[in-house]
Design a protein around this motif. Sequence first.
Motif, PDB file in Angstrom:
ATOM      1  N   ILE A  17       0.835  -1.208   0.000  1.00  0.00           N
ATOM      2  CA  ILE A  17       0.000   0.000   0.000  1.00  0.00           C
ATOM      3  C   ILE A  17       0.860   1.245   0.000  1.00  0.00           C
ATOM      4  CG2 ILE A  17      -1.602   1.347   1.432  1.00  0.00           C
ATOM      5  CD1 ILE A  17      -2.868  -1.375   2.252  1.00  0.00           C
ATOM      6  N   ALA A  18       1.939   1.228   0.791  1.00  0.00           N
ATOM      7  CA  ALA A  18       2.847   2.377   0.821  1.00  0.00           C
ATOM      8  C   ALA A  18       3.483   2.600  -0.550  1.00  0.00           C
ATOM      9  CB  ALA A  18       3.927   2.158   1.879  1.00  0.00           C
ATOM     10  N   LEU A  19       3.883   1.524  -1.205  1.00  0.00           N
ATOM     11  CA  LEU A  19       4.481   1.631  -2.538  1.00  0.00           C
ATOM     12  C   LEU A  19       3.482   2.232  -3.533  1.00  0.00           C
ATOM     13  CD1 LEU A  19       6.364  -1.781  -2.793  1.00  0.00           C
ATOM     14  CD2 LEU A  19       7.416   0.475  -2.909  1.00  0.00           C
ATOM     15  N   LEU A  20       2.254   1.741  -3.487  1.00  0.00           N
ATOM     16  CA  LEU A  20       1.238   2.237  -4.414  1.00  0.00           C
ATOM     17  C   LEU A  20       0.917   3.700  -4.152  1.00  0.00           C
ATOM     18  CD1 LEU A  20      -1.113  -0.888  -4.396  1.00  0.00           C
ATOM     19  CD2 LEU A  20       0.248  -0.044  -6.322  1.00  0.00           C
ATOM     20  N   ARG A  21       0.852   4.081  -2.886  1.00  0.00           N
ATOM     21  CA  ARG A  21       0.561   5.484  -2.568  1.00  0.00           C
ATOM     22  C   ARG A  21       1.689   6.405  -3.031  1.00  0.00           C
ATOM     23  NH1 ARG A  21      -3.807   6.599   0.090  1.00  0.00           N
ATOM     24  NH2 ARG A  21      -4.936   5.011   1.269  1.00  0.00           N
ATOM     25  N   LEU A  22       2.912   5.945  -2.874  1.00  0.00           N
ATOM     26  CA  LEU A  22       4.028   6.757  -3.332  1.00  0.00           C
ATOM     27  C   LEU A  22       4.047   6.850  -4.854  1.00  0.00           C
ATOM     28  CD1 LEU A  22       6.914   5.677  -0.923  1.00  0.00           C
ATOM     29  CD2 LEU A  22       5.632   7.812  -0.921  1.00  0.00           C
ATOM     30  N   CYS A  23       3.608   5.796  -5.529  1.00  0.00           N
ATOM     31  CA  CYS A  23       3.510   5.854  -6.989  1.00  0.00           C
ATOM     32  C   CYS A  23       2.469   6.877  -7.436  1.00  0.00           C
ATOM     33  CB  CYS A  23       3.123   4.485  -7.551  1.00  0.00           C
ATOM     34  SG  CYS A  23       4.446   3.258  -7.537  1.00  0.00           S
ATOM     35  N   LEU A  24       1.429   7.030  -6.618  1.00  0.00           N
ATOM     36  CA  LEU A  24       0.314   7.898  -6.998  1.00  0.00           C
ATOM     37  C   LEU A  24       0.451   9.328  -6.482  1.00  0.00           C
ATOM     38  CD1 LEU A  24      -2.539   5.323  -6.328  1.00  0.00           C
ATOM     39  CD2 LEU A  24      -1.953   6.307  -8.548  1.00  0.00           C
ATOM     40  N   VAL A  25       1.399   9.569  -5.585  1.00  0.00           N
ATOM     41  CA  VAL A  25       1.506  10.883  -4.980  1.00  0.00           C
ATOM     42  C   VAL A  25       1.885  11.929  -6.023  1.00  0.00           C
ATOM     43  CG1 VAL A  25       3.955  10.711  -4.371  1.00  0.00           C
ATOM     44  CG2 VAL A  25       2.443  12.152  -3.008  1.00  0.00           C
ATOM     45  N   GLU A  26       1.332  13.114  -5.893  1.00  0.00           N
ATOM     46  CA  GLU A  26       1.668  14.234  -6.778  1.00  0.00           C
ATOM     47  C   GLU A  26       2.641  15.146  -6.051  1.00  0.00           C
ATOM     48  OE1 GLU A  26      -2.708  14.447  -8.945  1.00  0.00           O
ATOM     49  OE2 GLU A  26      -1.837  16.204  -7.962  1.00  0.00           O
ATOM     50  N   GLN A  27       3.703  15.529  -6.727  1.00  0.00           N
ATOM     51  CA  GLN A  27       4.694  16.401  -6.113  1.00  0.00           C
ATOM     52  C   GLN A  27       4.036  17.692  -5.628  1.00  0.00           C
ATOM     53  OE1 GLN A  27       7.881  15.537  -5.669  1.00  0.00           O
ATOM     54  NE2 GLN A  27       7.430  13.542  -6.560  1.00  0.00           N
ATOM     55  N   GLY A  28       4.311  18.013  -4.334  1.00  0.00           N
ATOM     56  CA  GLY A  28       3.791  19.264  -3.787  1.00  0.00           C
ATOM     57  C   GLY A  28       2.352  19.189  -3.349  1.00  0.00           C
ATOM     58  N   ASN A  29       1.722  18.024  -3.440  1.00  0.00           N
ATOM     59  CA  ASN A  29       0.337  17.887  -3.033  1.00  0.00           C
ATOM     60  C   ASN A  29       0.254  17.945  -1.518  1.00  0.00           C
ATOM     61  OD1 ASN A  29      -2.291  17.148  -2.501  1.00  0.00           O
ATOM     62  ND2 ASN A  29      -2.348  15.513  -4.028  1.00  0.00           N
ATOM     63  N   ALA A  30      -0.422  18.949  -0.986  1.00  0.00           N
ATOM     64  CA  ALA A  30      -0.465  19.165   0.466  1.00  0.00           C
ATOM     65  C   ALA A  30      -1.179  18.037   1.190  1.00  0.00           C
ATOM     66  CB  ALA A  30      -1.156  20.492   0.778  1.00  0.00           C
ATOM     67  N   VAL A  31      -2.026  17.301   0.464  1.00  0.00           N
ATOM     68  CA  VAL A  31      -2.765  16.218   1.104  1.00  0.00           C
ATOM     69  C   VAL A  31      -1.814  15.186   1.681  1.00  0.00           C
ATOM     70  CG1 VAL A  31      -4.359  14.302   0.680  1.00  0.00           C
ATOM     71  CG2 VAL A  31      -4.782  16.537  -0.357  1.00  0.00           C
ATOM     72  N   TYR A  32      -0.653  15.016   1.023  1.00  0.00           N
ATOM     73  CA  TYR A  32       0.302  14.005   1.443  1.00  0.00           C
ATOM     74  C   TYR A  32       1.437  14.584   2.279  1.00  0.00           C
ATOM     75  CZ  TYR A  32      -1.934  10.944  -1.940  1.00  0.00           C
ATOM     76  OH  TYR A  32      -2.823  10.204  -2.618  1.00  0.00           O
ATOM     77  N   ASN A  33       1.374  15.862   2.577  1.00  0.00           N
ATOM     78  CA  ASN A  33       2.492  16.522   3.256  1.00  0.00           C
ATOM     79  C   ASN A  33       2.384  16.370   4.765  1.00  0.00           C
ATOM     80  OD1 ASN A  33       4.792  17.977   3.638  1.00  0.00           O
ATOM     81  ND2 ASN A  33       3.794  19.970   3.458  1.00  0.00           N
ATOM     82  N   GLY A  34       2.508  15.108   5.226  1.00  0.00           N
ATOM     83  CA  GLY A  34       2.503  14.867   6.665  1.00  0.00           C
ATOM     84  C   GLY A  34       1.141  14.670   7.264  1.00  0.00           C
ATOM     85  N   HIS A  35       0.090  14.691   6.451  1.00  0.00           N
ATOM     86  CA  HIS A  35      -1.255  14.523   6.994  1.00  0.00           C
ATOM     87  C   HIS A  35      -1.694  13.070   6.877  1.00  0.00           C
ATOM     88  CE1 HIS A  35      -1.849  18.835   7.471  1.00  0.00           C
ATOM     89  NE2 HIS A  35      -1.321  18.989   6.265  1.00  0.00           N
ATOM     90  N   ASN A  36      -2.694  12.716   7.665  1.00  0.00           N
ATOM     91  CA  ASN A  36      -3.217  11.348   7.625  1.00  0.00           C
ATOM     92  C   ASN A  36      -3.991  11.109   6.345  1.00  0.00           C
ATOM     93  OD1 ASN A  36      -2.172  10.945  10.123  1.00  0.00           O
ATOM     94  ND2 ASN A  36      -4.125  10.906  11.198  1.00  0.00           N
ATOM     95  N   ASP A  37      -3.900   9.898   5.823  1.00  0.00           N
ATOM     96  CA  ASP A  37      -4.763   9.518   4.726  1.00  0.00           C
ATOM     97  C   ASP A  37      -5.988   8.824   5.316  1.00  0.00           C
ATOM     98  OD1 ASP A  37      -4.117   6.918   5.400  1.00  0.00           O
ATOM     99  OD2 ASP A  37      -2.600   6.718   3.829  1.00  0.00           O
TER     100      ASP A  37
END
Length: 203
Positions: free
Chosen positions: A96-116
């Motif tokens: 799941i971590a691998l897939l999320r990192l594949c899908l992450v968008e650079q600079g997307n605040a949603v992934y900047n230390g916040h909970n999914d």
Amino acid sequence: MAKAKPITGLDPQAPTGENARLIISARLDEMYAWEPYVSDPCSIQELHNLRIAAKRLRYTLEVFEDVLPEACAPIAVEVSHLQEELGAIHDSDVMIALLRLCLVEQGNAVYNGHNDDTGTTHQQQHSLVRPELATTLLDPAVTPTFEERQGLESLLRKQQSLRKRQYTTFHKHWNRLQKRDFRHEVLDILHMSASSPIEVKGL
């Protein structure tokens, strides 16, 4: 990974079975130290540490098999099952971590230390993936296409569903063990073996 605690009170001159009981009791305590996190499916690192503690307990039971009572054999089997169930959960967490990192968008605040939606932060996802692999996955040059993203998102949903089933299987197993007071069951077997001589198998 949580480190194993040193074993105190061992006597090099004592019978092997006596030292084995001390080591097994210590490893059992280490496993149950993670019990407060069992009911939280989002405690990814703690569940992984529980798996490692279960593995150490299982290996200890197997190493000293010849000087332990036969009643310890099914105990080792139960611990092995716990280890396998937690291992499956950890494998899913890594995927799941691998897939999320594949899908992450650079600079997307949603992934900047916040909970999914599973309570996992982006930092936690990073910790599950080798640093060099995470760097590659976050490279803008390898950003997936729209079609690739659709496939990855579908795979992610399936993996999340599988992880939920794996956690449910483990949690039910753990609860069954607690209903029979598994911890004291192990300690009682060790105490009984301390009060009676044990015949070494094969002699």
